[in-house]
Design a protein around this motif. Sequence first.
Motif, mmCIF file in Angstrom:
data_model
loop_
_atom_site.group_PDB
_atom_site.id
_atom_site.type_symbol
_atom_site.label_atom_id
_atom_site.label_comp_id
_atom_site.label_asym_id
_atom_site.label_seq_id
_atom_site.Cartn_x
_atom_site.Cartn_y
_atom_site.Cartn_z
ATOM 1 N N GLN A 267 -2.758 9.598 -7.794
ATOM 2 C CA GLN A 267 -3.319 8.347 -8.283
ATOM 3 C C GLN A 267 -4.524 8.649 -9.154
ATOM 4 O OE1 GLN A 267 -3.413 4.478 -6.089
ATOM 5 N NE2 GLN A 267 -5.583 4.900 -5.909
ATOM 6 N N ASP A 268 -4.586 7.995 -10.308
ATOM 7 C CA ASP A 268 -5.684 8.211 -11.255
ATOM 8 C C ASP A 268 -6.330 6.873 -11.574
ATOM 9 O OD1 ASP A 268 -7.429 9.297 -13.071
ATOM 10 O OD2 ASP A 268 -5.972 9.382 -14.705
ATOM 11 N N GLU A 269 -7.628 6.782 -11.318
ATOM 12 C CA GLU A 269 -8.401 5.617 -11.724
ATOM 13 C C GLU A 269 -9.230 6.013 -12.938
ATOM 14 O OE1 GLU A 269 -11.996 2.656 -10.172
ATOM 15 O OE2 GLU A 269 -10.867 3.855 -8.713
ATOM 16 N N PHE A 270 -9.033 5.325 -14.042
ATOM 17 C CA PHE A 270 -9.718 5.724 -15.276
ATOM 18 C C PHE A 270 -10.281 4.504 -15.982
ATOM 19 C CE2 PHE A 270 -5.214 5.224 -16.002
ATOM 20 C CZ PHE A 270 -5.118 4.475 -17.162
ATOM 21 N N ALA A 271 -11.359 4.746 -16.702
ATOM 22 C CA ALA A 271 -12.047 3.685 -17.428
ATOM 23 C C ALA A 271 -11.421 3.545 -18.809
ATOM 24 C CB ALA A 271 -13.530 4.001 -17.550
ATOM 25 N N VAL A 272 -10.778 2.411 -19.055
ATOM 26 C CA VAL A 272 -10.216 2.136 -20.376
ATOM 27 C C VAL A 272 -11.334 1.772 -21.346
ATOM 28 C CG1 VAL A 272 -8.569 0.711 -21.653
ATOM 29 C CG2 VAL A 272 -8.086 1.355 -19.278
ATOM 30 N N THR A 273 -12.229 0.935 -20.896
ATOM 31 C CA THR A 273 -13.442 0.582 -21.630
ATOM 32 C C THR A 273 -14.564 0.526 -20.592
ATOM 33 O OG1 THR A 273 -13.312 -1.822 -21.343
ATOM 34 C CG2 THR A 273 -12.011 -0.871 -23.139
ATOM 35 N N PRO A 274 -15.806 0.310 -20.997
ATOM 36 C CA PRO A 274 -16.880 0.229 -19.999
ATOM 37 C C PRO A 274 -16.682 -0.859 -18.947
ATOM 38 C CG PRO A 274 -17.813 0.624 -22.167
ATOM 39 C CD PRO A 274 -16.347 0.373 -22.373
ATOM 40 N N VAL A 275 -15.876 -1.911 -19.252
ATOM 41 C CA VAL A 275 -15.704 -3.004 -18.291
ATOM 42 C C VAL A 275 -14.254 -3.155 -17.825
ATOM 43 C CG1 VAL A 275 -17.679 -4.290 -19.169
ATOM 44 C CG2 VAL A 275 -15.405 -4.698 -20.145
ATOM 45 N N ARG B 230 -11.013 -1.165 -16.033
ATOM 46 C CA ARG B 230 -10.538 0.005 -15.304
ATOM 47 C C ARG B 230 -9.049 -0.149 -14.986
ATOM 48 N NH1 ARG B 230 -12.615 -0.606 -10.366
ATOM 49 N NH2 ARG B 230 -13.618 -2.609 -10.815
ATOM 50 N N ALA B 231 -8.352 0.962 -14.990
ATOM 51 C CA ALA B 231 -6.932 0.979 -14.638
ATOM 52 C C ALA B 231 -6.711 2.025 -13.554
ATOM 53 C CB ALA B 231 -6.066 1.285 -15.853
ATOM 54 N N THR B 232 -5.815 1.720 -12.622
ATOM 55 C CA THR B 232 -5.444 2.653 -11.566
ATOM 56 C C THR B 232 -3.935 2.761 -11.539
ATOM 57 O OG1 THR B 232 -7.366 1.992 -10.247
ATOM 58 C CG2 THR B 232 -5.630 3.204 -9.126
ATOM 59 N N ALA B 233 -3.422 3.946 -11.845
ATOM 60 C CA ALA B 233 -1.983 4.191 -11.850
ATOM 61 C C ALA B 233 -1.661 5.216 -10.771
ATOM 62 C CB ALA B 233 -1.528 4.704 -13.216
ATOM 63 N N GLY B 234 -0.633 4.928 -9.983
ATOM 64 C CA GLY B 234 -0.286 5.829 -8.897
ATOM 65 C C GLY B 234 1.205 5.925 -8.697
ATOM 66 N N LEU B 235 1.623 7.031 -8.099
ATOM 67 C CA LEU B 235 3.037 7.261 -7.804
ATOM 68 C C LEU B 235 3.140 8.092 -6.537
ATOM 69 C CD1 LEU B 235 6.056 7.119 -8.666
ATOM 70 C CD2 LEU B 235 5.681 9.306 -9.838
ATOM 71 N N ARG B 236 4.046 7.689 -5.668
ATOM 72 C CA ARG B 236 4.323 8.438 -4.446
ATOM 73 C C ARG B 236 5.826 8.669 -4.348
ATOM 74 N NH1 ARG B 236 1.338 8.641 0.565
ATOM 75 N NH2 ARG B 236 2.630 9.310 2.336
ATOM 76 N N GLY C 181 0.819 -1.209 0.000
ATOM 77 C CA GLY C 181 0.000 0.000 0.000
ATOM 78 C C GLY C 181 0.845 1.248 0.000
ATOM 79 N N GLY C 182 2.090 1.126 -0.469
ATOM 80 C CA GLY C 182 3.024 2.235 -0.393
ATOM 81 C C GLY C 182 2.630 3.448 -1.202
ATOM 82 N N THR C 183 2.015 3.250 -2.378
ATOM 83 C CA THR C 183 1.641 4.395 -3.218
ATOM 84 C C THR C 183 0.652 5.306 -2.498
ATOM 85 O OG1 THR C 183 1.985 3.056 -5.204
ATOM 86 C CG2 THR C 183 0.666 5.054 -5.431
ATOM 87 N N ILE C 184 -0.247 4.720 -1.726
ATOM 88 C CA ILE C 184 -1.255 5.495 -1.015
ATOM 89 C C ILE C 184 -0.779 5.917 0.362
ATOM 90 C CG2 ILE C 184 -3.546 5.337 0.050
ATOM 91 C CD1 ILE C 184 -3.607 5.838 -2.917
ATOM 92 N N TRP C 185 -0.134 4.995 1.091
ATOM 93 C CA TRP C 185 0.149 5.246 2.501
ATOM 94 C C TRP C 185 1.626 5.424 2.818
ATOM 95 C CZ3 TRP C 185 -4.009 6.766 4.763
ATOM 96 C CH2 TRP C 185 -5.245 6.250 4.388
ATOM 97 N N GLY C 186 2.530 5.130 1.886
ATOM 98 C CA GLY C 186 3.944 5.420 2.107
ATOM 99 C C GLY C 186 4.762 4.222 2.547
ATOM 100 N N THR C 187 6.019 4.517 2.946
ATOM 101 C CA THR C 187 6.940 3.466 3.350
ATOM 102 C C THR C 187 6.383 2.707 4.546
ATOM 103 O OG1 THR C 187 8.107 5.079 4.734
ATOM 104 C CG2 THR C 187 8.967 4.714 2.528
ATOM 105 N N ASN C 188 6.798 1.463 4.653
ATOM 106 C CA ASN C 188 6.396 0.515 5.688
ATOM 107 C C ASN C 188 5.080 -0.193 5.371
ATOM 108 O OD1 ASN C 188 8.025 2.781 7.297
ATOM 109 N ND2 ASN C 188 8.437 0.788 8.214
#
Length: 626
Positions: free
Chosen positions: A354-362, A364-370, A143-150
Amino acid sequence: MLHASGGQAAVPAGQAAQGEPALEDYSLEQLADIVVTSVSRQQGRLSNAPASVYVISGADIARSGAATIPEALRLAPNLQVALTSAQEYAISARGFSSPLANKLLVLIDGRSVYSPLFSGVFWEAQDVVLADVDRIEVISGPGGTIWGTNAVNGVINIITKSAADTQGGLAVVHAGHRYAGAVVRHGKRLANGSHVRVYGKRDEAAAAPAEGPAGEGGGVGRRQAGFRLDWDGADQALSVSGDLHAGALRASREPRTDFSGANLVARFDTRLAGDAELRLQAWIDQERRRQPGVGKHSLDTADIEAQVAMRPGARHALTWGGGYRHARDRFENGPILQFAPTRRRMRWSNLFVQDEFAVTPVLRATAGLRLEHNDYTGTEVLPSLRLAWDHAPDAMLWAAISRTVRAPARIDRDMRLVDPRSGGQRYLVAGGPDMQSETARVLELGYRAQPTTALSYAATLFYSNYERLRTLEPQPGGALIRNLGHGRARGLEAWGSWQLMRGWRVSAGAVLQDVDTGVAPNRIDASSLLGLATNDPRSYWMLRSSHELKRGLAAELLLRRVARLPQPAVPGYHELDARIAWQYRPGVELALTGRNLLHARHPEFGRAGVRQLAERSVFASASLRF
């Protein structure tokens, strides 16, 4: 209406603020609508979360009769929970279990409770009124991208209810074999429309049995009090909460350890233009710990962060923000455990998106960076990418790839264990001045489905590759903490729930795992001889039955199995926990709870001859809502 409740979100419709109905009375379709926030920092349905996440509801905790946070965490099939001594535990996900486990991040209403002294959690110092817990979100995996190290192998996010949902009075008393405690809490609505609650609690656990000549392990006593204030407006919300606690760990042949602390948390949510939402959160925390002959530690921490959630288009859900944390750490050295320097100021800063985006109607992709900066290793880069394919209305296949790190703690760089026979001139173990972050690259493949209204299940395959793991390299005169280790963990997590009939639900979960570690060529790791690096079962599973026997009478059974631990060797075991509760009249409940009913006593962790034993116990409780 916004809710500044540490990520708290609505539960299924119809839940009352005072008498929360048992969770098994909801259909599984409603359970799928439970909201989680720990995966993306935005509210989302559990059924749509592309991660291995299990939710322990407040109703689950109440029906189990759990009296402490670790006991409540035994309800999560993706966690390994082992008693080490008194109220001290080894709690981990996906391996690397140890009393000094350092790859699991723990939050209480958004406040991190891990100690930068060793990157782990002093579990005996963490407590809440369990009746006020809305849910515990348990993420196994990075969960590092959202919450960080550890947040390497998992995240535990304990989320309490808004004060608006805990109005009126509550009194709980429980007593039994070696254990007694009481809780008093009261909530009311203020003239300005806000809501407040205050509470006080006390718990005493007498010394439990231990192996070897000591014959008796440690006991613990705790006192805690606190408050929470919530105000909700049409476009703004404010929450302020605080706690004070003090306690002591007692052992028959060791000086007692005294601990105390206080915290204050404030959150403000507001709606911005374009339907964006801004959250500001700040908290301060003070911790004190003292053991004669060992040392005295004090830690003061201040943290502030900002987060913006917005939808820049119909297909995107964007979350971004940053934060800063400052800690002042002081250690008064004892004759054996010492730190140099004895005082240190530590700073952490981060930016994330972090970006959650719809590639098609079914799809989804979520890309994140911290990007997170610490004083020891500089800037760490924590990326992740998740894909979710909704191939059917009630089924989702997901995959993820992540990189995360465990940054050095004070124990890694600054600690000295002094040989008492040397007059302070020779060390047994010393921190490594060049200790770097441990890293993990993780692949996950998961599936979640609800094929019928009575059945739901989830499964996750995972593979983690670890580099620069902490080791102890023998040196002339002592051992030095280094980054000479590597490892891999692979396995399967699975759980499901089946509604046999109205008022009766059966849940099950299991973990199969293989954790291998090694060291660089021509190097020796002394910690592996002591089992400090990892000591994990190859499997563990649980089976739980929640049954409303008749109106006002409920029974809970939890059967769990843990395979043997290799080094130090601990035999595998089965255990059974049970609780029966009687609703004597509205607002009055009487209950009888049994723990470890299959064996008089058994070990769960530690070296033979000195480890504390978990033992069979029974206690009664009574609760009154007024």
